[in-house]
Design an enzyme around this catalytic site. Structure first.
Site, PDB file in Angstrom:
ATOM      1  N   ASP A 492     -30.686   8.420-107.151  1.00  0.00           N
ATOM      2  CA  ASP A 492     -29.259   8.155-106.955  1.00  0.00           C
ATOM      3  C   ASP A 492     -28.570   7.844-108.291  1.00  0.00           C
ATOM      4  O   ASP A 492     -28.885   6.852-108.946  1.00  0.00           O
ATOM      5  CB  ASP A 492     -29.153   6.962-105.983  1.00  0.00           C
ATOM      6  CG  ASP A 492     -27.771   6.776-105.411  1.00  0.00           C
ATOM      7  OD1 ASP A 492     -26.843   7.444-105.890  1.00  0.00           O
ATOM      8  OD2 ASP A 492     -27.631   5.953-104.495  1.00  0.00           O
ATOM      9  N   GLY A 535     -22.356  15.187-104.924  1.00  0.00           N
ATOM     10  CA  GLY A 535     -21.765  16.529-105.014  1.00  0.00           C
ATOM     11  C   GLY A 535     -21.133  16.858-106.348  1.00  0.00           C
ATOM     12  O   GLY A 535     -20.535  17.922-106.509  1.00  0.00           O
ATOM     13  N   ASP A 556     -20.631   8.626 -99.519  1.00  0.00           N
ATOM     14  CA  ASP A 556     -21.387   8.003 -98.426  1.00  0.00           C
ATOM     15  C   ASP A 556     -20.691   8.173 -97.079  1.00  0.00           C
ATOM     16  O   ASP A 556     -19.487   7.999 -96.957  1.00  0.00           O
ATOM     17  CB  ASP A 556     -21.556   6.506 -98.696  1.00  0.00           C
ATOM     18  CG  ASP A 556     -22.540   6.252 -99.828  1.00  0.00           C
ATOM     19  OD1 ASP A 556     -22.849   7.206-100.571  1.00  0.00           O
ATOM     20  OD2 ASP A 556     -22.997   5.112 -99.958  1.00  0.00           O
TER      21      ASP A 556
END
Ligand code: GLA
Length: 740
Positions: A492, A535, A556
């Site tokens: 992440d 993205g 999210d």
């Protein structure tokens, strides 16, 4: 979390239909990114600020990927008639919709409320609905004059801002501290097609409520009231009123259940409505059936683990012919393990038997460079537990998965953020924190069930939750994951924005993923690599080349229609890039008991919205990562997750993503090509009324498709050539499979 002279009433507020007079503050807001103390002041001139629509996040309105501070300002009159007409006159209530993530609220320059901080350890979970109550006598309120309301927001990542519905100012009402609690599980009676449930009227007020509860069941298709009843209902703090309904002969559809309590003394009422759940997935037969994908990929020489997913009355006996050298099958559990050194495509025949029947299935094992040939099916801790995840919760999830869902192909048990110790060992090795006393032992337990275990990190120094990331320890971390027996890594971006240049180019975006890819490649283990960078840089265009098995294509998700549908129905640009081993990830599922923290609630998606969610994600070939508390998997959620024909669409070996074939303001048709030449078709009603949707087989290359199967109900249906015409519930779906 700070309480000033305020009382926060978070979750429940949105469900209430307030009867006190209110003024809407949905319109007229001005917005600026950045931060300045002057922006709280009524004297600040905000005329040059841009207008903003507070029903949507700021990303959707010209501030893509913006994290950090943003201010909203509104000028409005607060009329004293509000107070005059109200039964209780002591406080006003300000409803700001959803705040993502932390806020401070200023009225005429004075701080009147705040929630969350700039950077706490659990910043992300501050996201949520905000209603603030302040004293009507508070000198910050200018009755009958112009007031300036300024909201300072700090967004920690992903979507940001103030959004949602019904931003309002009204008087605090006698009902504000009443909760119509509908949290109890529905009891479902399949024989009688019946539902029952006990609801409770609860208060924390000293007021004695005396009145009546009116319960109705309405068919949303024609708005006919099918059932109604009124009962006396008295309650007080500590003495709730309980009401149990029992309704029968329901059809396989959702009904509107409505509960209205009227208090005799004040005349105030409070209403809560909900949409009833209904089961479409047929019960699994006692006869054996082999489920799951038709293909499975592994790398040569790496530990191999595959559980043959099969339903049917236990005990089952498993057989496999054609297994490559190096693999062995446990005939009782169906677990295939070992290692294959020879690259190749191995056609296998799987058989499963019980005392009723025997069933075979063709299956292909491909030993090569590619893994994750079909999207991952699993569970991830984040949407349920946020940073409160621990060993016990993960074990409970694994146990439920093994007992109920692995038979349908569900495999991964993924630990998201919150497992990392505050410091590395002196040699730099990463450790788990006290919530995970034995990570290797946990992985061994998960593997013993035939399941796989995933973990989470960031390429930056810190994760999004503020825990340690892998920055400059990539090789070491990959090695540790390998030693523990990790099978899946979610990686992440988070604080990597501090490492990357301010306006990162494509190479900068790829870099951290290339670095970790190289580190994972040094490990003798098949570790699924899941990119999470929301993205950026159209990751779908380069995710496969950089070695990602999946990549998040969005910010999210949360358990609202706006979020789920906003994400799902916008997966169009990335569609062509989905392929075996490399899939777009529109984020994890929001069905069941979700919560992103230590407490959970039933998803706010209606049952029809949940059918849409699972159908759409399956059509999109998305990784399906359940985000609920698995120890509280109810019959409805289980039905959503255990439909083998729906899962087969997600797991189809062709690995294509559905495309949006047709779209009006009210409905959409999505079509996915399947490996056997058939097509999966989703007829989605995106409106809030019943719609009749026509699928015309003269269009969309469907001319030769004569057989139509309702996938959720697992039965063939008829359409009068060339059309298939069906009614679809609000926000609902009919999922079809068309074959020649
Ligand atoms: C980001 C991700 C989430 C979750 C959290 C953990 O917000 O997008 O899916 O992993 O971080 O902190």
């Amino acid at each position: 979390m700070n309480k000033l002279f305020i009382l926060t009433c978070l979750a429940a507020a949105l469900c209430f239909k307030a009867v006190a007079q209110e003024i809407s503050i949905d319109k007229g807001w001005k917005f600026s990114t950045g931060d300045s103390a002057q922006w709280a002041s009524p004297n600040y001139n905000d005329q040059h600020w841009k207008s903003i629509d507070v029903s949507h996040n700021w990303e959707a309105q010209g501030y893509p990927d913006y994290d950090g501070f943003g201010w909203y300002r509104l000028h409005m009159v607060i009329p004293s008639t509000l107070k005059e007409k109200a039964y209780l006159k002591d406080s006003i209530r300000i409803n700001l919709g959803i705040i993502d993530d932390n806020d401070e609220v200023y009225l005429n320059g004075k701080l009147i409320a705040k929630y969350g901080g700039k950077r706490g350890p659990i910043t992300t979970s501050n996201y949520g609905p905000r209603t603030y109550v302040i004293a009507a006598a508070n000198p910050a309120i200018l009755w009958d004059k112009e007031n300036t309301l300024a909201v300072r927001i700090f967004d920690t990542g992903g979507d940001g801002g103030m959004y949602g519905y019904k931003h309002s100012i009204g008087m605090a009402n006698v009902m504000d501290n009443v909760n119509i609690n509908t949290d109890a599980d529905y009891i479902y009676d399949d024989d009688k097609m019946g539902l029952s449930k006990t609801i409770r009227l609860i208060t924390t007020d000293h007021y004695l409520f005396k009145g009546s509860l009116h319960f109705t069941v309405t068919d949303p298709e024609d708005n006919k009231v099918l059932f109604e009843t009124t009962s006396n209902a008295d309650f007080a703090a500590g003495k709730p009123f309980k009401y149990t309904f029992n309704i029968e002969k329901l059809r396989k559809k959702s009904y509107l259940l409505s509960y209205t309590f009227t208090d005799e003394q004040s005349g105030s009422t409070i209403t809560k409505t909900e949409n009833s759940p209904y089961l479409l997935t047929p019960y699994a037969s006692n006869k054996p059936r082999i489920n799951g994908a038709d293909v499975y990929g592994a790398r040569p020489g790496n530990p191999f683990l595959y559980l043959i997913p099969a339903t049917g009355k236990r005990p089952l006996v498993f057989e496999a012919t054609g297994l490559p050298a190096g693999l062995r099958l446990d005939h009782a559990t169906g677990i295939i393990s070992g290692a294959v050194y020879q690259k190749g495509t191995y056609p296998i025949t799987l058989t499963v038997k019980n005392n009723q029947a025997s069933k075979t299935k063709k299956f292909t094992i491909i030993i090569g460079d590619n893994i994750g040939l079909t999207p991952a099916l699993g569970w991830n801790s984040w949407n349920a537990f946020g940073l409160s995840v621990n060993d016990a919760k993960v074990r409970a999830a694994a146990k439920t998965m093994a007992g109920k869902l692995s038979q349908h192909g569900w495999t991964y048990i993924n630990i998201d953020d919150g497992w990392e110790a505050p410091q590395r060992l002196v040699d730099g090795e990463i450790m788990a924190n006290e919530k995970f006393p034995d990570m290797r032992g946990l992985a061994t337990y998960v593997h013993s069930l035939g399941l796989k275990m995933g973990i989470y990190s960031s390429p930056g120094p810190r994760t999004c939750g503020g825990y340690l990331g892998s920055w400059q320890h990539e090789d070491q971390d990959a090695q540790t994951y390998g030693d523990w027996g990790i099978d899946y890594l979610k990686y992440d971006w988070c604080s990597y924005s501090e490492i990357a240049p301010k306006n990162p180019g494509l190479d900068d975006m790829k870099k951290p993923y290339q670095v970790m890819r190289a580190s994972l490649d040094k490990i003798q283990r098949d570790i699924m690599f899941s990119f999470c960078q929301y993205g950026m840089g159209d990751v779908w265009k380069w995710g496969a080349e950089v070695g990602g098995n999946s990549w998040r294509s969005t910010g999210d998700i949360n358990d609202s229609w706006g979020s789920m549908a906003g994400i799902g129905f916008n997966q169009t640009d990335d569609g062509p890039y989905a392929q075996p081993g490399h899939f777009n990830d529109p984020d994890m599922l929001v069905v069941g008991e979700v919560g992103w923290g230590s407490s959970q609630h039933k998803t706010h998606l209606t049952p029809d919205e949940q059918y849409t969610h699972i159908s759409l994600w399956s059509l999109l070939s998305a990784p399906l990562l359940i985000g609920c508390d698995m120890s509280r998997l109810d019959w409805f959620t289980f039905g959503l997750l255990a439909n083998d024909e729906v899962l087969a669409i997600d797991q189809d070996a062709l690995g294509k993503q559905a495309h949006q074939a047709f779209k009006t303001n009210d409905y959409q048709i999505w079509i996915k090509d399947l490996a056997d030449g058939s097509k999966a078709v989703g007829l989605f009603n995106t409106s809030d009324k019943y719609q009749t949707i026509t699928l015309n087989r003269h269009e969309n290359d469907l001319a030769q498709y004569t057989k139509i199967r309702d996938v959720w109900q697992q039965k063939y249906v008829v359409g009068i050539w060339p059309n298939y015409i069906t009614k679809v519930a609000p926000h609902g779906v009919v999922l079809l499979k068309l074959s020649k």
